[in-house]
Scaffold this active site. Structure first.
Site, short mmCIF file in Angstrom:
data_model
loop_
_atom_site.label_atom_id
_atom_site.label_comp_id
_atom_site.label_asym_id
_atom_site.label_seq_id
_atom_site.Cartn_x
_atom_site.Cartn_y
_atom_site.Cartn_z
N GLU A 1 -1.71 -8.79 -9.22
CA GLU A 1 -0.26 -8.55 -9.27
C GLU A 1 0.48 -9.75 -8.70
OE1 GLU A 1 1.21 -5.11 -7.24
OE2 GLU A 1 -0.43 -3.82 -7.90
N GLU B 1 -4.07 -1.53 -3.16
CA GLU B 1 -3.73 -2.23 -1.91
C GLU B 1 -4.11 -1.41 -0.67
OE1 GLU B 1 0.32 -3.59 -1.93
OE2 GLU B 1 0.02 -4.87 -3.68
N LYS C 1 12.72 0.01 -8.94
CA LYS C 1 13.40 -0.35 -10.19
C LYS C 1 14.03 -1.73 -10.12
CE LYS C 1 17.49 2.41 -9.09
NZ LYS C 1 16.89 3.04 -7.90
#
Lengths: 668, 668, 668
Positions: A310, A155, A359
Site C-alpha cells: 500500500e 497491518e 473517503k
C-alpha cells in the site's frame, strides 16, 4: 520459494494495483472498474480486507455471491487477486455478542468498535472466529483462477496493545514459558527494586497505567509478548490457508511505523514480505525515511524482492493536515520502492470511497473519476511497469554497509526514566542512514547477531539493549577487519534491561577503546559545539582507553573531551559518536568513515539529490536512477547504458527530468 | 529532643550516606559496599525502604535473615542505620489479594501496581498490613546496635490523592468530625451555588472529575483530608515504633514538591524533619529554589537542625531530560543544605541499580564502579563532613525576615476558575524569596498565625486564603512596628474559600491603606509597564486609602494607578505589590524595603553570587560561605576568621574557588 | 407572538437586569438588593436557575417560602421575573439515589457531580424529576404578578454528549425512527467500509472512543441525536409550563458557543430567542465575533427581537486568564446587542457570589459593594435603557446580505480524517462576516434551504455537507440574479456524509463554473502567495469551466492556478475562494463583491472602527452608532438626526466619545 516463484512467473512484471473494495459500490460500477484497471495497467488487486461483515452478515451465515462475481471478473480480465482472509475488522454482531473481546487500554478504558482492529489479540473468541472465516474463504477460493496470494489480517500492530484480563492470563502463560520459574522472572525483572518481587506468576499483570515509571523489563517483555500474540493470530489463519491451499503464497502487510512487532520473528512466516508506506509529503526527508523502511523490508526477506502493498496515490486522510503529493512524486517514490527491491507497487485504494472514515484518502480513481493529474500519473506508471519484465525476482546486490536493527532494543530504548526522552530509535537510525542514502551507498539492515563478515561497514544506531553474545559478534567483526560506527547510549543493558556493569558501554569498551563516565543529555532543542560542527540531543564524558579523538566538544561541561572517536581494534576500526552531530556534520563524518572503509556508491559521481540503486537480473545489473530534485539534471555514467524506460541509449550520460527516473542497463 | 540528641551524640558529625539497598545485589558485593562506605566517610544509611516484598515474600512469612546480616555488617563497620518500616511499596501478593486497596484517580481509573505507593491512604487493608510489618520490623531490630533512626514510609503524598469509595466513606467521617452538621457543611461550602446543597453527609463524594469547576471549598477540604489521611498512615506506624522502641527517633522524608501535605500539621509528629531535594541542574535558579525549601525545613522544626535525607549525586532519571550536576555543584549544594541548617547530607542511593525504573538515577557508587568524578566528589565531601564535629545540633540564628506559608492557602490559590491560572504559590514565594537569598539575608518560614514580633520584616506571598484571626495577627505585627510586604491577591477568602466581603483585600485594607477595585490579570506571558521596571502576571485597580504609591503602572488599562504602595500603619510599614515585578525590579524593591526595615545580610559586603549563612555552635557562630559562581572570588570578611575546611587562616579575606565553600569561625 | 407582545408591553423598554440568586444570601441583603436594583434601573431578573436543591431539599419535599418572599418583593418593586424551572443542576440527593443518570464520556468515564448539568439527557429519571419540579414551580407561580417569562434549563448543550447505555438505547430508537430499516441505516452510514455493516439496530452503539476515525455519518447522526435529546428535555418542561400557564412566554438561554445544538430546530419552540454572550476582552476581534452571534440570534427568531440573557459586567472566571472589560466596553457591547436586535440586556449575575466556583465572575454588584467603575457603568446603562421606550419590538430591517449556517454541516465539517484539521466552521464564518461587519453592512443568517430571493449577496462559508435540494436552491438564487460567494471545501458530501460524486464540488460546479481536482491544505500556520495578498489554511487545484480567475496562486504546487474565481451564471454571479485570504485580502475582496452586488452599509461613509445598525420602530428607522475605537471620532451623517441618548441634536454630524454610542433618529 516455490510458491512465490510461481506468483512471479504468473505476473511476469512489477505487480501493480491496489486495494479493491467493490462491495462499497453497486455492481454496475464493477465493469468500469475492470475497464479502467486495464487502462491503468493494473495486474494485482487486494480484495476483501474489510469484508467480514459483508461476507458473514450474521454468525455462520455466509454471502460469497458478490465476491464470486468479483473474482470471476478479475480472472476474466487477467487481474490477479491478493485475497484477504477478511479478519482485520470484526463485524458488529461479533463484538455485540462478545464485548469481552474488545481491547482494553493501559488505563483500563475499553476501545470500542467504530474504527478497525478492535480485538484483543489474545482473545480466544476472536481467534476462533477469525480461523473459522479463514477456513470458509480458503475453501471457497483455493482453486480460483484469480487467486494469486493470501492477505492475512491488516497491518498487525498498528493499534495499541491490549491490557485486559484475558491478555493478563496469556501474558502469564507466556512468562511461564519464557522463564520457567518465578525466581527466574524475579531475577530477570530486577524485582527487588520498589518491592516488586512476585510470589507466583499469578500475581503478574500487564504494565497497566498510570503507574509512573513501570518496571522497564516488564514493559519490554510486554512488547515482546504483544508481538508474539499478534503473530499467533496471523499463524492461526496461516495454518488454515496452508492446509487448504498449500501452493498459494501467504503474506500480511507490515505497518508503516515498523515499531510494534518484532519483524525478525515475523518474516520467516511470510512467503513474501509486504509493506505499507505512507511518507508525509510535507516532510522534506520523506524520501530518505522511506528508503530506510524499504531497506528494512528487503533485508527482512534476506534480500528477496518484497511487495509495496500500500501507498497513497496522493494525500492520506489521517494526519492533522494531509499534503497532496506534488506532481511526479508518486511515480518517483514508486520507482524508489522498486529500486530498493520491491516487486510490486500497490495503492490504498483503487476507487476513492464515497463514505466512511477514509473517503479523503486519495485513490487511483478519485472521486472526480478517471481524469486529472492523479489518475494520469497512475495510468502512466502502470504502463511503465508493464514493461518491467526483467526486474521481478531480481535481487539487490549485497550492500557494502549494514545497519543493526533490533526490536527489543527499540522498545527498551524508548522506555521512560532514561537520561533523555529525545533518544528515539528512528531518529538515530535516520541520522546514520541519511548520509548513506544521500551518497547512494546501499545499506542492508541486519540483526545484531547477524554474520557481518561480508560488509565493509557496519552502522549501529543506539544499540542500548544488547545481549553479551551479540556484542561479542560485533566486536569480532571489527577484530577481523571490519569498520563499525556506533552511536552513544549503546551497549548499556542486557536483554532483560539490566545494566552491563563495568563502565559504559561495558560490552563494547574493548572494541571502542574508551569508557563513558557520565551521560550529559542536552536540554530540549539544545546544541553543543564540536570542533567542526554541532552536536544535538546528547553529550557525555568519554575517557579514551586506546581510541583517538577525531572531534572534541568545544562548549558546555564536557568541553575539551572527545565527541567522536576512532579506535584501531584488531584488524579493523571502531568509531564512536558521543553526540548526535547535526546533519551536515554527520554527513561529513559518515562520508569519511565509509570512504575509509571502502563502502562505495552504487554508481560513482552522482550529483546531489540523485540516487541510484541496483538490482541484479538474469542478464546482469540494472541501475535505477532517481532524481529527487525539482530541476532537471544530467548524470555522467561510468559507461554506455540503455534506458529501459526511455528506450533511448544513454551513451555515457543520461538526462533526468525534475523528479525523473531512468532504468539503465550497461550496454552490451 | 532526647531521642534526637542521642542520635546526634552518636553520630558526632554531619551525617553522611544514602539509601542502601543491598537486597538488589548478591552478598559478595556487600563487603565491598562496607569497605567503600568507609572510604567515602559514610556514617548513616537508609535501609529497606522498598523491601516489603523481600522481607515478607508471602503473607505472614518473614525473611529477615539477609537484613540481619546487613545490620550486623553495618554495626561492625560503625555505620548507623536509618531503618525503614518498608511500607512504601506494597508487594504484589497484597494488591493481587486486595485490588480494592489500589488508588483510584479523580476520573475513576485505577492506578495499577508497577510503580510504588500504590495504595489508597484510607484503605484499612493497607493500614493493617503496614502496621503489621512495622511491628515485625520494630520488634526484630529495636535493640540492634546499628539502629539509629526509624524511617516510616517514603515521600508521603508524592502521588495523587485517591478518589475511591473507601476514600469517600472516610471523607464523610472526616467532614462529620469537622463540621458536625450537614447545615454547617452546606454553609462552609456555599452549596446554594449550582444546586449543591446536601441533605445528608451520605451524599458527599470526593471531588471526582471531570466536573468542570468543582466547588472550591470541597476541593480544598479534600486536600486537607488527603493530607490528614496520609498523616494517619504515618501515625499508625509511628505508634507501633514508639511502643516497641520508645528511645529510637522516628521520621519520614518529606517530598521535594512540598505541596501535597500540610507540613505544619505533620512536623510535630516527627522527631526530626527530613527532606528529599532534587533541584534541576538545567534550572539557573536551582540553588535559590532549594534554599527556599531548606528554609521551610528548618522552620518546620522550629529552627532545629534537619536531615537532607535524599539528593542525587548527579543526574536524576525521572525528568524528560536529566542533566548531570556540573563538577562541584553536588558539593556546593550539599554545603548549602548544611548552611541552611541540615545535620545530614544523604543521597539516593548508595550503589546505582542494575535494573528497574531508577537505574539511570545517579548513585554514590556508579555503574562504572568507585571511580570517576562522581565517586571522587562523594568521597571528598565525606571526608570534609567527617571533620564537622562542631556543627551538628547547631541552630541557625533567628532570621531577620519571615515568610508566611500556609498549605490550605496554597491549595486554594491554585484552584481553577480564578482570575488567572498563572498565579501559582511557589512562583510567588520564589519571587519574594529570591532577592533575600541573593543578598544573603536569612529568612524563616512561618505560619500565618505565628508570633512575628521578633522579625524585622515579614514577607507575604499571595495569601489568598486567610482566616480573620490570622489577618488580625499580621495587622498587629505592623501596628506594633513591623515591616510587611504583601503581594496581590491576598486576603481574598476565608478558610472555607468564601470571599471576605467589604472590598478587596478586606482583612488587610486598614493595614495596607488601600482598596482593590478590580483584578486585571495579564494575558499569557504578558507584561505591563511600571514607572521603574516591568510587571508580570497581574495588574489591578488600586485605590489608595492612606497608602502612598511608590511605583505606578505606565501602560494598559490601569496606567497611572498605583502598582507598588507603602503605608505607615501604627508604628510600622506595610508594602503592597499590585503586580509581580520582574526579577530585577523585585530585587531593587526588596533591597530597599529590607534595608529600611533593618533586615541585614548574614555577612556584609558579599560579592554577587556568594551566599553566607550562619549556625550557632557551642563555641559561637560559624559562617558557611558558598560561591555559586563558576569563577573564583575573593571575599572581604568583617574580621579575621579561620576556615575549618581549608584549615588556613583567612585573615580579613577568604578566596573561594569556583563553586567553592568556606566554613569560617571568627578568630579568637 | 401574543405572549411575547404582552411581555414587551409590560416592560415597555429594553429589559435590563441579571441572574438573581437571593438564596445565596441572608434575607437582610434582599432589601438592599431591591433598593440597588431600582438605583440601577433593573426591570427584569432571572430567578432560581440553580435552586433545585434549595426548593426541593429532599425528594418530594418542597420549600418555596423563601422564593415566595423574593417574588413578592420583586412584584412590589416593579421588577419582572424570568423564573427558572430550576432543573439545570440536579441536587445531590437525586444523583446519589440514581447514579445511572450521571452522564458518561465517550471514553466510558463517568461525569461526577460537582459542576452542573450533570445528567444524561436521555435519562428517564432525570426527565421525570425535571417535569415534576417544573409542574410544582409552574403551579405555584403561574399567576404571580412578578412572573413575566419562564426560563427552562440553562445553556442546554454546554456539556459534552452522553455515551451511556441509556443513551445507546435512545439512539437506537432515534435511528429506527430516522431510517426505518437497518438496510437504510447501512446505506446511509456507508457501513461496507471497515466491516461496519449492522445486522440489526441492536448492535449500534454511540460513537465511543478511542476508536480512531469513527464512522463520520455515525458521528454526525450522534450529534443530531444529542441535539434532539436535549430538545426533548426542554419540551418535556415546556409542555408542563404551557399547560399550567398558557399565557406566559417560555424560553431557554442558548449557550455562547452556538455549536452543540441545531438551533434551527430549537428556535420554533421558544417564544423568544435568548442568548448568553461571553466575548473575551483579550481578543481584539471580540466585538466582531459577538456581532456574528447576535446576527444568528436575530435570524433564529426570523428578525424578531431577542434577549441577551447573560453577559459579564466585566471579567468571567472560567478562562485560564480572565480579562476585565476595559472602561466603556460593557456599555458599548451592550448597545451592540441592541443594535443587532436585542430587546433585553442582562448579566450573570446580580450580586457577586461569596463562595462557589463562580465567585470571581464579575457581577452587577461586586464583592466590594455598589461602588466603583463596574457598578457605575451598570447604573448608567440602566438609566440609558430606561429611556428606550421606542426600541422594544422594533425589528431590524431585512439585511442586504445573508450568510448560510447549518448545524449538521458544522458538525460534519469538524470530524477528523479530513484534508485539514484547520478548517473550522467558526473561523470560516468569522473570516467572511468580519469584512461585512467592518463595513457596517448588515447580515442575516439563513438555513441553506432558505428563500434567498430578497438578498443582494449570499455568503457561504465552508458548506461541506449539503443536501442536493439545498444546493439547487443556492444555484437557483444565482441563476435568478443573485450574487453568491462560497469558500472552499463546500458541496462535498450529502446529508449522510457521502461524497457528491462527479468532481468537486459536484452540486455547485455548474453554478461556480469550475471543478476542483485536488485539495492541497497548507501545513500548520502555512501561507500561500496570491497575486494580490496571501492565502491561509488551504489551497487546491481549480480547473475553470466557465469561471474567470480573479486572483491566482503565486507560490507552491498550485502556483499559476486560480485562487479566487468569478462566474456569471444565469443572471447572477458566483464567486469562489479556493483558499482563505488573510484578513486584509479578504476585506478587499468582500468589499468589491458586495459593492458589485449592491449590498450597502447601514449608513454611508462611516469611519473605520465605527459601526452602525438600524432598527425599525413604529416611528421609522432608528440608527445605533457604536465607536469601537479608543479615540473620539466625528461621524458625518446623511442628514440631520436626533441623538436619543445625548438628547442633543446632531445636525449632520455626531461626535462619539471613545467607545461611545449614539442612538439616532432622522430629524423630522
Amino acid at each position: 520459494m516455490n510458491r512465490i516463484g510461481s506468483l512471479r512467473d504468473r505476473l511476469g512484471r512489477i505487480a501493480y494495483g491496489g486495494d479493491y473494495n467493490p462491495e462499497q459500490w453497486p455492481e454496475q460500477v464493477w465493469e468500469e472498474d475492470l475497464r479502467l484497471m486495464k487502462e491503468a495497467g493494473v495486474s494485482l488487486v487486494s480484495v476483501g480486507i474489510f469484508s467480514w461483515a459483508t461476507v458473514e452478515p450474521e454468525p455462520g451465515t455466509y454471502d460469497f455471491g458478490w465476491l464470486d462475481r468479483v473474482m470471476d471478473l478479475l480472472a476474466d480480465s487477467g487481474v490477479a487477486a491478493c485475497l484477504a482472509t477478511m479478519t482485520a475488522s470484526p463485524p458488529p454482531w461479533l463484538t455485540a455478542r462478545h464485548p469481552e473481546m474488545l481491547p482494553t487500554g493501559a488505563d483500563g478504558t475499553r476501545m470500542w468498535p467504530g474504527g478497525r482492529q478492535h480485538y484483543c489479540p489474545s482473545s480466544p473468541v476472536y481467534r476462533e472466529h477469525a480461523a473459522g472465516l479463514a477456513e470458509q474463504v480458503a475453501t471457497r477460493y483455493a482453486g480460483h483462477p484469480a487467486l494469486a496470494l493470501w492477505h492475512v489480517g491488516n497491518e498487525y500492530g498498528n493499534v495499541a496493545p491490549c491490557y485486559c484480563d484475558v491478555s493478563a492470563d496469556a501474558f502469564r502463560r507466556w512468562l511461564r514459558e519464557r522463564y520457567g520459574s518465578v525466581d527466574a522472572l524475579n531475577d530477570a525483572w530486577s524485582t527487588t527494586f520498589w518491592s516488586q518481587r512476585y510470589a507466583s506468576f499469578d500475581e503478574v499483570l500487564p504494565p497497566r497505567s498510570p503507574a509512573p515509571f513501570a518496571n522497564p523489563a516488564h514493559a519490554v517483555d510486554y512488547a515482546r509478548f504483544s508481538s508474539d500474540e499478534l503473530l499467533a493470530c496471523y499463524l492461526v489463519e496461516k495454518e488454515v490457508l496452508r492446509r487448504v491451499s498449500p501452493d498459494v503464497p501467504v503474506t500480511t502487510n507490515f505497518p508503516p511505523s515498523l515499531r510494534p512487532a518484532d519483524l525478525w520473528t515475523w518474516a520467516p512466516h511470510l512467503d513474501v514480505v509486504a509493506y505499507d508506506a505512507y511518507p508525509d509529503p510535507f516532510d522534506p526527508a520523506a524520501d530518505a525515511k522511506i528508503a530506510f523502511s524499504y531497506d528494512v523490508m528487503r533485508s527482512l526477506g534476506d534480500g528477496e524482492p518484497w511487495l509495496l502493498m500500500e501507498q497513497a496515490p496522493s494525500a492520506v486522510n489521517w494526519r492533522a493536515r494531509n499534503a497532496a503529493k506534488p506532481a511526479g512524486a508518486m511515480r518517483l517514490w514508486s520507482w524508489q520502492a522498486v529500486a530498493h527491491g520491491a516487486d510490486a507497487v500497490m495503492f490504498f485504494q483503487w476507487r476513492q470511497s464515497r463514505g466512511g472514515a477514509e473517503k479523503f484518502h486519495s485513490a487511483m480513481v478519485p472521486h472526480g473519476g478517471p481524469t486529472g493529474r492523479v489518475f494520469e500519473e497512475v495510468r502512466e506508471l502502470g504502463h511503465e511497469f508493464a514493461a518491467t519484465t526483467a526486474l521481478p525476482g531480481a535481487r539487490a546486490p549485497r550492500a557494502d554497509v549494514a545497519m543493526v536493527l533490533d526490536w527489543p532494543n527499540w522498545w527498551a530504548l524508548e522506555q521512560d526514566a532514561h537520561p533523555s526522552a529525545d533518544v528515539r530509535f528512528l531518529d538515530a537510525a535516520w541520522a546514520l542512514h541519511g548520509p548513506l542514502y544521500d551518497a547512494s551507498v546501499a545499506c542492508d539492515v541486519v540483526r545484531p547477531d547477524a554474520d557481518l563478515s561480508a560488509y565493509r561497514l557496519v552502522v549501529v544506531p543506539n544499540l542500548y539493549l544488547v545481549a553479551e553474545e551479540a556484542a561479542r559478534g560485533l566486536e569480532r567483526y571489527v577484530e577481523d577487519g571490519g569498520t563499525l560506527v556506533m552511536s552513544f547510549f549503546s551497549g548499556i543493558v542486557d536483554s532483560c534491561d539490566r545494566v552491563h556493569l563495568g563502565g559504559y558501554p561495558a560490552p563494547f569498551r574493548r572494541m571502542l577503546g574508551l569508557r563513558v563516565e557520565e551521560f550529559r543529555p542536552l536540554p530540549e532543542s539544545g546544541t553543543i559545539g564540536l570542533s567542526q560542527g554541532t552536536g544535538t540531543v546528547w553529550s557525555e564524558d568519554v575517557h579514551l582507553e586506546g581510541a583517538e579523538a577525531v572531534e572534541h566538544f568545544t562548549t558546555g561541561e564536557p568541553a575539551g573531551r572527545p565527541a567522536v572517536t576512532r579506535h584501531r581494534f584488531g584488524r579493523g576500526t571502531a568509531w564512536y559518536l558521543a553526540t548526535r552531530p547535526d546533519p551536515a556534520t554527520m554527513r561529513r563524518l559518515i562520508d569519511r568513515i565509509r570512504e575509509e572503509a571502502g563502502a562505495r556508491p552504487v554508481l560513482p559521481g552522482l550529483p546531489e539529490g540523485v540516487q541510484a540503486r541496483a538490482r541484479v537480473t538474469g542478464d546482469g545489473p540494472c541501475y535505477i536512477l532517481l532524481n529527487h530534485r525539482t530541476t532537471p539534471v544530467t548524470v555522467d555514467l561510468p559507461g554506455p547504458m540503455t534506458d529501459l524506460l526511455g528506450g533511448a541509449d544513454a551513451a555515457g550520460t543520461v538526462r533526468l527530468a525534475p523528479r525523473g527516473v531512468a532504468v539503465l542497463r550497461p550496454a552490451g
